[in-house]
Structures are given as structure tokens and as C-alpha cells.
Design a protein around this motif. Structure first.
Motif, mmCIF file in Angstrom:
data_model
loop_
_atom_site.group_PDB
_atom_site.id
_atom_site.type_symbol
_atom_site.label_atom_id
_atom_site.label_comp_id
_atom_site.label_asym_id
_atom_site.label_seq_id
_atom_site.Cartn_x
_atom_site.Cartn_y
_atom_site.Cartn_z
ATOM 1 N N LYS A 1 49.668 44.292 43.894
ATOM 2 C CA LYS A 1 50.100 45.151 42.779
ATOM 3 C C LYS A 1 49.069 46.232 42.504
ATOM 4 N N SER A 2 47.798 45.897 42.619
ATOM 5 C CA SER A 2 46.741 46.891 42.419
ATOM 6 C C SER A 2 46.840 47.989 43.471
ATOM 7 N N ARG A 3 47.131 47.605 44.693
ATOM 8 C CA ARG A 3 47.287 48.587 45.767
ATOM 9 C C ARG A 3 48.511 49.475 45.521
ATOM 10 N N GLU A 4 49.597 48.861 45.070
ATOM 11 C CA GLU A 4 50.803 49.642 44.766
ATOM 12 C C GLU A 4 50.542 50.653 43.653
ATOM 13 N N ALA A 5 49.631 50.303 42.749
ATOM 14 C CA ALA A 5 49.290 51.207 41.641
ATOM 15 C C ALA A 5 48.398 52.361 42.100
ATOM 16 N N GLY A 6 47.864 52.254 43.323
ATOM 17 C CA GLY A 6 47.049 53.347 43.857
ATOM 18 C C GLY A 6 45.594 53.007 44.063
ATOM 19 N N ILE A 7 45.214 51.730 43.877
ATOM 20 C CA ILE A 7 43.824 51.317 44.030
ATOM 21 C C ILE A 7 43.541 50.940 45.483
ATOM 22 N N GLU A 8 42.447 51.432 46.017
ATOM 23 C CA GLU A 8 41.985 50.996 47.328
ATOM 24 C C GLU A 8 41.083 49.789 47.100
ATOM 25 N N VAL A 9 41.568 48.616 47.445
ATOM 26 C CA VAL A 9 40.838 47.377 47.157
ATOM 27 C C VAL A 9 40.016 46.942 48.364
ATOM 28 N N ASN A 10 38.707 47.029 48.237
ATOM 29 C CA ASN A 10 37.796 46.581 49.296
ATOM 30 C C ASN A 10 37.049 45.314 48.914
ATOM 31 N N GLU A 11 37.053 45.001 47.605
ATOM 32 C CA GLU A 11 36.259 43.867 47.122
ATOM 33 C C GLU A 11 36.951 43.229 45.924
ATOM 34 N N VAL A 12 36.973 41.896 45.889
ATOM 35 C CA VAL A 12 37.569 41.155 44.786
ATOM 36 C C VAL A 12 36.549 40.167 44.241
ATOM 37 N N ILE A 13 36.383 40.156 42.917
ATOM 38 C CA ILE A 13 35.418 39.272 42.272
ATOM 39 C C ILE A 13 36.172 38.308 41.356
ATOM 40 N N GLY A 14 35.956 37.021 41.561
ATOM 41 C CA GLY A 14 36.642 36.027 40.746
ATOM 42 C C GLY A 14 35.885 34.718 40.706
ATOM 43 N N ASP A 15 36.341 33.775 39.876
ATOM 44 C CA ASP A 15 35.658 32.490 39.783
ATOM 45 C C ASP A 15 36.131 31.533 40.865
ATOM 46 N N THR A 16 35.723 30.287 40.755
ATOM 47 C CA THR A 16 35.998 29.279 41.782
ATOM 48 C C THR A 16 37.490 29.106 42.071
ATOM 49 N N ALA A 17 38.322 29.318 41.061
ATOM 50 C CA ALA A 17 39.759 29.086 41.220
ATOM 51 C C ALA A 17 40.386 29.939 42.318
ATOM 52 N N TYR A 18 39.743 31.059 42.661
ATOM 53 C CA TYR A 18 40.342 31.990 43.627
ATOM 54 C C TYR A 18 39.878 31.764 45.061
ATOM 55 N N SER A 19 39.060 30.750 45.286
ATOM 56 C CA SER A 19 38.504 30.556 46.620
ATOM 57 C C SER A 19 39.297 29.562 47.464
ATOM 58 N N GLU A 20 40.574 29.420 47.205
ATOM 59 C CA GLU A 20 41.373 28.501 48.008
ATOM 60 C C GLU A 20 41.640 29.080 49.396
#
Length: 340
Positions: free
Chosen positions: A294-313
């Protein structure tokens, strides 16, 4: 044509706006910065170009709703304030001397019927991101992901608490106007039962409406309208739907809540780039891929994502690796040990 209704006639009174409204007024800044024509494209499907009377400008109605949310006003009060607040008139593209405004019932129907099929959340986020990029505010290529808990709006407990909060604010305002009125108001409800709270609020509203000299006070009227709208509008929906979509979720192993989760992606400049609303029991990590896309669809070039432990699956690790995105998230040691 609906679009023809956007135009405003410039007359000798129009210069009053530049004299009265400060340049840093938030409504002036929004109105001068944002092109609201996107509302037409989203709402045209809900209008007929060949049947019925000419529709009231949907952009104007949409702006009324923004004012309603920003200033916490009822439908009736936001329309009334537009009669005398020049910043409201400027924001609504009205002439300074305009007095023939919409009926508040038109605004109520608009938000209930015209907007029911719109995905407003994604639409507004995308337009915000588009504007932030255009103005050079948003430059980062990293997003921060997290989830927040939202109590169900139609949960009996939270609905009752909201009603009591509005009733409390109304009574507090009344005491400031007429301290002696306390003895004339209905007794506060103590059962916590929604039906009892509803009945109490109705009695409170009726008792105040019997005193026109009190209702004439602007502060009282605003609080009274705000409570009345909650009873007649929000709780009408409560009776029709017990909010079957809201489910129990857990903040920790020992605490729970009834409602939803708001999963958010945000740029380093603190601009929200994507949002997903789920029921309360959903895992944070399951929504990462959707937030990135969704971030990409909004126009963001996503090269890096920062999140807590829950996102490391595992699925997220595979997705980010495949899409050459750096996922900065501490590994879940319990899951890692299980895999080992």
C-alpha cells in the motif's frame, strides 16, 4: 455538471478574506494547498447525471465533514458555524456574504449514503502522501510499521462510556452557566447498562430543551447537539449492529480488549503511508506485506522497513529479501528456537 458547482463568484466582498483570515490559519493553508477535485472522481458513481435535481457540490459536503471532525461538531453546529466563521466560509469556497447554506440533514445523508462504499482511509492517505512528496516534505525511503489497539465503537461498554463522557461535558458546561441548575437535572446513571445510559441521556436532553434561555447559550448548545447526535445517530447503528466484526485481542498475555487493530506504516518524516484495520485478534506481522504494498501504491519507494519482533516471521523475511528491502526487526527467539 457537478464540477461546475466548484466555482465561486469573486465579488467586492471577497477581499475580506485576506483582511480577516491570517495567513497561518490551518483551514486557509489546507484549502490553498490541497486540490480536492479527487472527491469528484471517487463519488461520481454515486450520482446520476440525468436524473433528479442538481446535486449539492460533493467537495463542499466533503469539506463540511472535515470541519466536523477537526472541530468535533455535530452536523447542525458545523453548518451553523459556517454562517459566521469566515475561515469556514473560505474553506468551503463560499462568498463572504453567503447565508443560503445547506440543511444539516443534507450533510447527514451525505455521510451515511454517499460515502458508505468509499475507501476513505486509503484515499486520504494516498492524497496526503502525494502532496507530501510534491511539496518535498517526504523524502525518506524507509517506513516504520506498528499496530495500535482500537476499542470497538459499537461495543456496549465503549458506547456507554462515550455517551457518559459527552453527558458529563454537557453538565459541566451547564454548571458554569447556571450553578443552581444541578437540582433540576435527572440523576446520573450508575448501573452501567447501555439501555439505562440511553434513557438517562434522553432525560438530560429533554430537561435542557425545556429551558430555552439555557439552550440559547452557544457553549451549551454545542455540547447539547453533540450529545443529541450521539444518541440519535451512533446508537441507532448500535441497535442495528452489535459489531460482530470486532473480536477480542490481547495487548499482553494478561490483558485483553474488545475491538480492532490499526496497523500503520509511517515514513521517517512521520507521514502515514498506509493503514490496515483488522479485528483485534489478528497478528501484527501478518499485515506487513500489505502495508509495504500500500505504501508503494501511494508513491513511496520502500527500501527499508523498521518494526518490532512481531514482523520478523518467515514469510516477511522471504518477501523483503525477494523485493530487496532491508527488514530491521529483532528475530522472535521463541520461533527461532522452534525452527532450530
Amino acid at each position: 455538471m457537478l464540477k461546475g458547482q466548484l466555482e465561486i463568484e469573486i465579488n467586492i466582498y471577497h477581499s475580506l478574506y485576506s483582511l480577516i483570515i491570517p495567513k497561518d490559519n490551518i483551514l486557509k493553508q489546507i484549502n490553498d494547498l490541497v486540490d480536492f477535485s479527487f472527491v469528484y472522481d471517487e463519488l461520481m458513481i454515486n450520482y446520476s447525471s440525468s436524473m433528479g435535481r442538481g446535486a449539492i457540490n460533493p467537495i463542499m459536503l466533503f469539506k463540511y465533514l472535515l470541519l466536523k471532525v477537526i472541530y468535533e461538531l455535530s452536523d447542525e453546529d458545523v453548518v451553523e458555524r459556517a454562517l459566521y466563521d469566515m475561515s469556514f466560509k473560505y474553506f468551503l469556497n463560499l462568498a463572504p456574504e453567503e447565508t443560503n447554506l445547506i440543511n444539516s440533514s443534507t450533510l447527514t445523508k451525505f455521510r451515511k449514503l454517499r460515502l458508505k462504499d468509499m475507501n476513505l482511509l486509503d484515499l486520504l492517505i494516498n492524497k496526503t502522501v502525494e502532496l507530501a512528496i510534491k511539496e518535498g516534505v517526504l523524502k525518506s525511503k524507509a517506513i516504520i510499521v506498528d499496530a495500535t489497539h482500537t476499542k470497538s465503537r459499537y461495543n456496549q461498554k465503549s458506547a456507554g462510556e462515550e455517551l457518559l463522557k459527552r453527558a458529563k461535558n454537557l453538565r459541566k458546561t451547564l454548571y458554569g452557566v447556571n450553578p443552581g441548575i444541578k437540582e433540576e437535572l435527572p440523576n446520573k446513571v450508575t448501573t452501567g447498562v447501555l439501555e439505562d445510559i440511553l434513557e438517562y441521556c434522553k432525560l438530560l436532553i429533554d430537561s435542557i430543551n425545556e429551558k430555552p434561555e439555557i439552550v440559547a447559550n452557544p457553549a451549551v448548545k454545542t455540547k447539547l447537539s453533540y450529545l443529541t447526535e450521539a444518541v440519535s445517530d451512533d446508537l441507532e447503528n448500535l441497535k442495528l449492529s452489535k459489531d460482530e466484526d470486532a473480536k477480542v485481542g490481547h495487548k499482553t498475555e494478561d490483558s485483553s480488549f474488545f475491538g480492532y487493530k490499526s496497523h500503520l506504516a509511517m515514513s521517517e518524516e512521520r507521514v502515514i503511508t498506509a493503514a490496515v484495520i483488522t479485528t483485534g485478534e489478528k497478528s501484527d506481522g501478518k499485515e506487513l506485506i500489505t502495508l509495504i504494498e500500500k505504501s508503494r501504491e501511494a508513491g513511496i519507494e520502500v527500501n527499508e522497513v523498521i518494526g518490532d519482533t512481531a514482523y520478523s516471521e518467515k514469510k516477511n523475511l522471504e518477501y523483503t529479501k525477494e523485493n530487496k528491502i532491508a527488514l530491521i526487526s529483532r528475530l522472535n527467539t521463541r520461533k527461532t528456537k522452534k525452527r532450530g
